[in-house]
Design a protein around this motif. Structure first.
Motif, mmCIF file in Angstrom:
data_model
loop_
_atom_site.group_PDB
_atom_site.id
_atom_site.type_symbol
_atom_site.label_atom_id
_atom_site.label_comp_id
_atom_site.label_asym_id
_atom_site.label_seq_id
_atom_site.Cartn_x
_atom_site.Cartn_y
_atom_site.Cartn_z
ATOM 1 N N LEU A 1 52.165 -7.531 -45.071
ATOM 2 C CA LEU A 1 53.461 -7.487 -44.655
ATOM 3 C C LEU A 1 53.768 -7.308 -43.365
ATOM 4 N N PRO A 2 55.099 -7.717 -42.962
ATOM 5 C CA PRO A 2 55.073 -7.693 -41.308
ATOM 6 C C PRO A 2 55.588 -6.351 -40.839
ATOM 7 N N PRO A 3 55.231 -5.963 -39.525
ATOM 8 C CA PRO A 3 55.511 -4.732 -39.001
ATOM 9 C C PRO A 3 57.223 -4.825 -38.812
ATOM 10 N N PRO A 4 57.634 -3.525 -38.630
ATOM 11 C CA PRO A 4 57.076 -2.216 -38.271
ATOM 12 C C PRO A 4 56.804 -1.612 -39.692
ATOM 13 N N TYR A 5 55.460 -0.858 -39.959
ATOM 14 C CA TYR A 5 55.215 -0.038 -40.956
ATOM 15 C C TYR A 5 55.965 1.250 -41.122
ATOM 16 N N ALA A 6 56.067 1.775 -42.255
ATOM 17 C CA ALA A 6 56.556 3.146 -42.562
ATOM 18 C C ALA A 6 55.424 3.924 -42.697
ATOM 19 N N PRO A 7 55.390 5.142 -42.268
ATOM 20 C CA PRO A 7 54.265 6.266 -42.247
ATOM 21 C C PRO A 7 53.611 6.006 -43.861
ATOM 22 N N MET A 8 52.264 6.075 -43.860
ATOM 23 C CA MET A 8 51.678 5.847 -45.262
ATOM 24 C C MET A 8 52.157 7.023 -46.304
ATOM 25 N N ASP A 9 52.175 6.781 -47.305
ATOM 26 C CA ASP A 9 52.452 7.814 -48.430
ATOM 27 C C ASP A 9 51.867 7.438 -49.866
ATOM 28 N N PHE A 10 51.699 8.453 -50.491
ATOM 29 C CA PHE A 10 51.446 8.127 -52.089
ATOM 30 C C PHE A 10 52.367 7.222 -52.623
ATOM 31 N N CYS A 11 52.243 6.377 -53.370
ATOM 32 C CA CYS A 11 53.413 5.730 -54.110
ATOM 33 C C CYS A 11 53.495 5.871 -55.650
ATOM 34 N N ALA A 12 54.702 5.425 -56.259
ATOM 35 C CA ALA A 12 54.827 5.434 -57.560
ATOM 36 C C ALA A 12 55.335 3.982 -58.213
ATOM 37 N N TRP A 13 54.705 3.706 -59.121
ATOM 38 C CA TRP A 13 55.083 2.254 -59.774
ATOM 39 C C TRP A 13 54.976 2.674 -61.527
ATOM 40 N N PHE A 14 55.041 1.663 -62.318
ATOM 41 C CA PHE A 14 54.884 1.708 -63.638
ATOM 42 C C PHE A 14 54.073 0.402 -64.213
ATOM 43 N N GLU A 15 53.634 0.770 -65.387
ATOM 44 C CA GLU A 15 53.163 -0.235 -66.251
ATOM 45 C C GLU A 15 53.522 -0.432 -67.480
ATOM 46 N N ALA A 16 54.117 -1.688 -68.109
ATOM 47 C CA ALA A 16 54.643 -1.886 -69.232
ATOM 48 C C ALA A 16 53.752 -2.903 -70.264
ATOM 49 N N TYR A 17 53.633 -2.494 -71.454
ATOM 50 C CA TYR A 17 52.821 -3.004 -72.428
ATOM 51 C C TYR A 17 53.463 -4.220 -72.785
#
Length: 269
Positions: free
Chosen positions: A200-216
């Motif tokens: 990804l191009p800068p600038p970068y946001a402060p790193m954090d834990f992230c959330a996403w999901f999985e679909a079957y």
């Protein structure tokens, strides 16, 4: 690609407090591990661990009676050095043909109110092709519908509230997408972990834990990310469950206040 992940969490403690933690990388990464993420505790105190019903590694401890508790770890994983690619299996199974393990991920949960969103889900997506096209249509909609804003994060916001308020953080994107998938008979489960900024191009946001999901879809669970809504390089799962209730990084059963928070997810040797 070698990816270094880790964190430092510092809690202020005024009395001994039992804590439940979910801070390790998921066992599905066992073949990727170069250096394991052993949890470091300062001051040293006893720790016990177990696997919950979703396969997540959970840790239990009791905080010091007074002062600060520091939890930290660092791991090195070998992960693909290219963006994620969708699986070939795109079809949506009828409910009656789903494996038993999927059924709980069709039901409403604490943060994903399928009953409140069912009519909306069918009105918005009932006419889309089933399978991956429908899940992607849901992700596209959620990505556009919610405005990302750290300043308006709220740990009690539900999927229905995120739909109404149209603002939130990555967990709100995931909760709304999960609820809309379940409401249209697609099993969906909430995921938390690390996502790198590789590629990804800068600038970068402060790193954090992230959330996403999985679909079957097809015969497997497949990753979707309505917050970023684009393939990423360097995604590392920590925990999965019905919603954020099941994958909370820490549960303190008393007054333990988080006073420092640092997350690392970057290429490393």
């Amino acid at each position: 690609m070698n990816l270094r992940v880790g964190f430092e969490l510092v809690f202020s403690c005024s009395q001994p407090i039992p804590m439940l933690l979910m801070l390790n990388t998921h066992s599905s990464h066992v073949d990727d591990v170069i250096e394991p993420d052993r949890l470091q505790i300062d001051p040293p105190i006893p720790l016990t661990q177990y696997h919950d019903s979703f396969g997540n590694l959970c840790s239990r401890l009791i905080t010091p009676s007074y002062g600060y508790l520091t939890l930290s770890t660092e791991a090195l994983l070998n992960v693909p050095d290219r963006p994620e690619e969708p699986a070939a299996e795109n079809y949506q199974s009828p409910v009656e043909h789903l494996p038993d393990e999927c059924m709980q991920f069709l039901l409403g949960s604490r943060y994903c109110e399928t009953d409140l969103l069912s009519n909306t889900a069918w009105a918005l997506f009932g006419g889309t092709p089933q399978g991956r096209p429908r899940v992607q249509a849901i992700c596209d909609y959620v990505h556009r519908h919610i405005a990302f804003d750290y300043q308006q994060a709220r740990p009690t916001r539900t999927a229905h509230e995120a739909y109404q308020e149209r603002v939130g953080v990555c967990r709100d994107y995931a909760h709304l997408a999960v609820a809309l998938c379940r409401a249209t008979n697609i099993p969906a489960r909430y995921c938390s972990g690390y996502i790198s900024d590789v590629g990804l191009p800068p600038p970068y946001a402060p790193m954090d834990f992230c959330a996403w999901f999985e679909a079957y879809l097809g015969d497997r669970w497949q990753t979707f990310d309505p917050r970023n809504n684009a393939p990423r390089t360097g995604r590392v799962l920590m925990a999965r469950g019905r919603d954020a209730t099941d994958v909370a990084l820490s549960n303190a059963f008393g007054p333990a206040v988080l006073v420092k928070f640092k997350v690392v997810c970057e290429p490393g040797g």
